[in-house]
Scaffold this active site. Structure first.
Site, PDB file in Angstrom:
ATOM      1  CD  GLU A 112      -3.130  -0.969   2.122  1.00  0.00           C
ATOM      2  OE1 GLU A 112      -2.994  -0.188   3.074  1.00  0.00           O
ATOM      3  OE2 GLU A 112      -4.111  -1.723   2.013  1.00  0.00           O
ATOM      4  CG  HIS A 228      -8.797   6.308   1.306  1.00  0.00           C
ATOM      5  ND1 HIS A 228      -8.745   6.057  -0.048  1.00  0.00           N
ATOM      6  CD2 HIS A 228      -8.223   5.241   1.914  1.00  0.00           C
ATOM      7  CE1 HIS A 228      -8.149   4.888  -0.241  1.00  0.00           C
ATOM      8  NE2 HIS A 228      -7.819   4.367   0.930  1.00  0.00           N
ATOM      9  NE  ARG A 274      -4.409   5.567   2.796  1.00  0.00           N
ATOM     10  CZ  ARG A 274      -4.899   4.686   3.622  1.00  0.00           C
ATOM     11  NH1 ARG A 274      -5.478   5.087   4.734  1.00  0.00           N
ATOM     12  NH2 ARG A 274      -4.840   3.412   3.358  1.00  0.00           N
ATOM     13  CG  HIS A 331      -9.794   6.471   5.317  1.00  0.00           C
ATOM     14  ND1 HIS A 331     -10.745   5.507   5.073  1.00  0.00           N
ATOM     15  CD2 HIS A 331      -8.621   5.818   5.545  1.00  0.00           C
ATOM     16  CE1 HIS A 331     -10.168   4.311   5.155  1.00  0.00           C
ATOM     17  NE2 HIS A 331      -8.899   4.470   5.457  1.00  0.00           N
ATOM     18  NE  ARG A 366      -5.064   5.064   9.762  1.00  0.00           N
ATOM     19  CZ  ARG A 366      -5.351   4.232   8.766  1.00  0.00           C
ATOM     20  NH1 ARG A 366      -4.684   3.112   8.611  1.00  0.00           N
ATOM     21  NH2 ARG A 366      -6.321   4.523   7.922  1.00  0.00           N
TER      22      ARG A 366
HETATM   23  C1  SIN Z   1      -7.468   1.002   2.293  1.00  0.00           C
HETATM   24  O1  SIN Z   1      -7.724  -0.178   2.115  1.00  0.00           O
HETATM   25  O2  SIN Z   1      -7.118   1.761   1.399  1.00  0.00           O
HETATM   26  C2  SIN Z   1      -7.627   1.547   3.672  1.00  0.00           C
HETATM   27  C3  SIN Z   1      -6.757   0.852   4.618  1.00  0.00           C
HETATM   28  C4  SIN Z   1      -6.353   1.759   5.734  1.00  0.00           C
HETATM   29  O3  SIN Z   1      -6.850   2.869   5.833  1.00  0.00           O
HETATM   30  O4  SIN Z   1      -5.497   1.383   6.516  1.00  0.00           O
END
Ligand code: SIN
Length: 529
Positions: A112, A228, A274, A331, A366
């Site tokens: 991620e 997000h 993000r 988010h 975060r």
């Molecule tokens: C996501 O799946 O993009 C969100 C996961 C997260 O916020 O940790």
């Protein structure tokens, strides 16, 4: 059931992990205002970050977390989160938690944004939260853990010594109930529902923060909200999360012209932190262009992302066309109730864990998939603490219920959607003094104070009142932080100001009905107002 020894408000991963740890020793009551399936944990798609890969290390995970949080964290707390988290995740693996695996049987570790390694454990493709909640629930004993569903906690009860010793609740018909215990834990999640565009369940509007604030607890970092980058955009609104794992699998961010919008913005491109990706999509959409996730390079999309595929199908977006329209939305809340490393607040008998808490680990932003990790670690740690420190406090033994407060019930003269619109327009992804002052003026024009009599208000009215309180704390904090850092982006102060703000925190507290803001620095405390 015997007398409750520990009340937990909220039913997400942090709450369930705590109950699981406590159940051999204590009688636990979990109170949730809706159903267990309505929480944010249940909706979590991405996964749990842990440095389990062959080339990975605690050090590398620590570095990524600090970088994403823009060094506004307490480094030792972050390190301990990762060390403890790795051990807890390994225990979950050993006990058979259903994490996805590769064909050779090894754990499938996803990627991620802002992670330098593949380290995201996931379940059911993009259904990690649901699978984890079910796994934790399975291990709870019906004898020692009682669930109260459908009741909203609207007040924390304190004894004459100022110790938290219980809660007042209202059910869906506004009937009042009291529950007492020597320890009360808030695990109510974040504030996404304060914004019209959110990945959160709409009922998640910061109740725990408002309850704690009214009771005199300290809150901090309320300006740091994570937007997000990729919520599904359909019919003029956002309607659910498209996990960052989709970009981790190779999806590109394109505009209507087919241009890669992250080109020249960040070397990590689609996998930049993000706040950078969210700001870039927001600015592109402000120019009147749509933004899409191009998923055409991802093989077996439906198999890898079953719940996202269903979400798209339900909103008439065809996965087969290879383009998912996206827009950012609220988010995660990095700030919250100030706690120490086990979850204690400044009020004896009151604890906070999970997203509702601010324990110094997320900083200004975060890192993806560190939140389920936080829930697991702090749930377990508080459990350990309570087991070793006992629950014997006589204060919770009440012979009668406290009387309801007399007076005029509060009157709310606005609709929640007006508040939410102002939060999105003025306290959203990009902020400035003029907008923040506009929202602050609107909030302060409402005829509300921090000591309203709410026993006789409806649950819906109390809910709106709590939204007003939390919005005020967020807006005030966002106005005072005159720099940009992580999730807090100010167009009038576009840079990080390390000299003035690096480790500077604002602590908010309700002092006799007035908001008091203190600046805390590493070695000094300055009083602001
Ligand atoms: C996501 O799946 O993009 C969100 C996961 C997260 O916020 O940790």
């Amino acid at each position: 059931m015997k007398k409750t020894e520990i009340i937990i408000v909220g039913s997400g991963v942090a709450a369930l992990q705590l109950a699981r740890r406590l159940q051999d020793q204590f009688y636990v009551m979990i109170i949730t205002k809706d159903k267990i399936e309505s929480g944010n944990s249940y909706l979590a798609q991405g996964g749990i970050a842990a440095p389990l890969g062959r080339k990975d290390s605690v050090r590398a995970h620590l570095k990524d977390t600090l970088e994403a949080g823009r060094y506004h964290q307490d480094e030792d707390s972050v390190k301990q989160l990762i060390v403890d988290g790795k051990r807890i995740v390994e225990t979950l693996v050993d006990e058979g938690a259903p994490f996805d695996r590769n064909k050779d049987g090894s754990l499938s570790l996803g990627m991620e944004g802002a992670h330098c390694e593949h380290r995201i454990l996931h379940s059911g493709g993009d259904q990690t939260g649901k699978y984890l909640v079910k796994h934790l629930l399975k291990s709870l004993s019906g004898d020692k853990v009682a669930f109260v569903q459908g009741e909203m906690v609207y007040e924390l009860v304190k004894d004459e010594m100022g110790r938290c010793c219980g809660v007042k609740t209202k059910d869906k018909d506004d009937a009042i109930r009291y529950y007492y215990a020597p320890h009360v834990v808030l695990a109510t999640g974040g504030i996404g529902g304060l914004y019209p565009s959110t990945s959160n369940h709409p009922a998640v509007t910061g109740d725990g923060m408002a309850l704690a604030f009214l009771a005199g607890a300290k809150l901090s970092d309320m300006e740091f909200i994570q937007f997000h980058p990729t919520l599904l955009w359909s019919n003029g609104k956002t309607c659910g999360l498209i996990s960052e794992a989709v970009r981790g699998e190779g999806a590109l961010l394109l505009n209507d012209l087919g241009e890669r919008i992250m080109e020249g913005v960040d070397p990590l491109m689609e996998l930049a932190p993000r706040h950078i990706v969210a700001e870039c999509i927001y600015k592109e959409r402000q120019k009147g262009r749509n933004v899409y996730l191009d998923i055409s390079r991802i093989k077996d999309f439906q198999e890898k992302f079953p719940s996202i595929s269903t979400l798209c199908f339900n909103h008439q977006i065809s996965i087969g066309e290879g383009r998912i329209p996206v827009s950012p939305g609220c988010h995660f809340m990095m700030g919250g109730i100030v706690t120490d490393r086990v979850g204690r607040t400044n009020i004896p008998g009151l604890y906070a864990i999970g997203e509702v808490a601010c324990s110094g680990i997320h900083g200004a932003n975060r890192l993806a998939s560190n939140s389920l990790l936080e829930g697991l670690v702090y749930g377990e740690r508080l459990g350990e603490y309570l087991i070793h420190n006992g629950v014997s406090h006589s204060s919770h033994i009440h012979s009668s219920c406290p009387s309801l407060k007399e007076g005029e019930p509060l009157s709310i003269s606005f609709q929640p959607h007006a508040l939410k619109k102002g939060m999105m327009d003025y306290v959203g992804i990009i902020r400035n003094e003029e907008g923040l002052l506009t929202q602050l003026r609107w909030l302060k024009e409402q005829p509300l104070t921090f000591h309203e009599l709410i026993d006789f208000n409806s649950r819906e009215e109390i809910h709106t009142y709590f939204m007003w309180i939390v919005s005020l704390l967020v807006t005030e904090s966002a106005l005072l932080r005159t720099e940009s850092r992580g999730g807090h982006i100010r167009s009038d102060f576009p840079n990080e100001d390390n000299d003035s703000w690096l480790k500077r925190k604002m602590i908010l507290q309700n002092k006799e009905g007035r908001l008091r803001v203190e600046y805390h620095e590493q070695n000094e405390t300055k009083i602001y107002a």
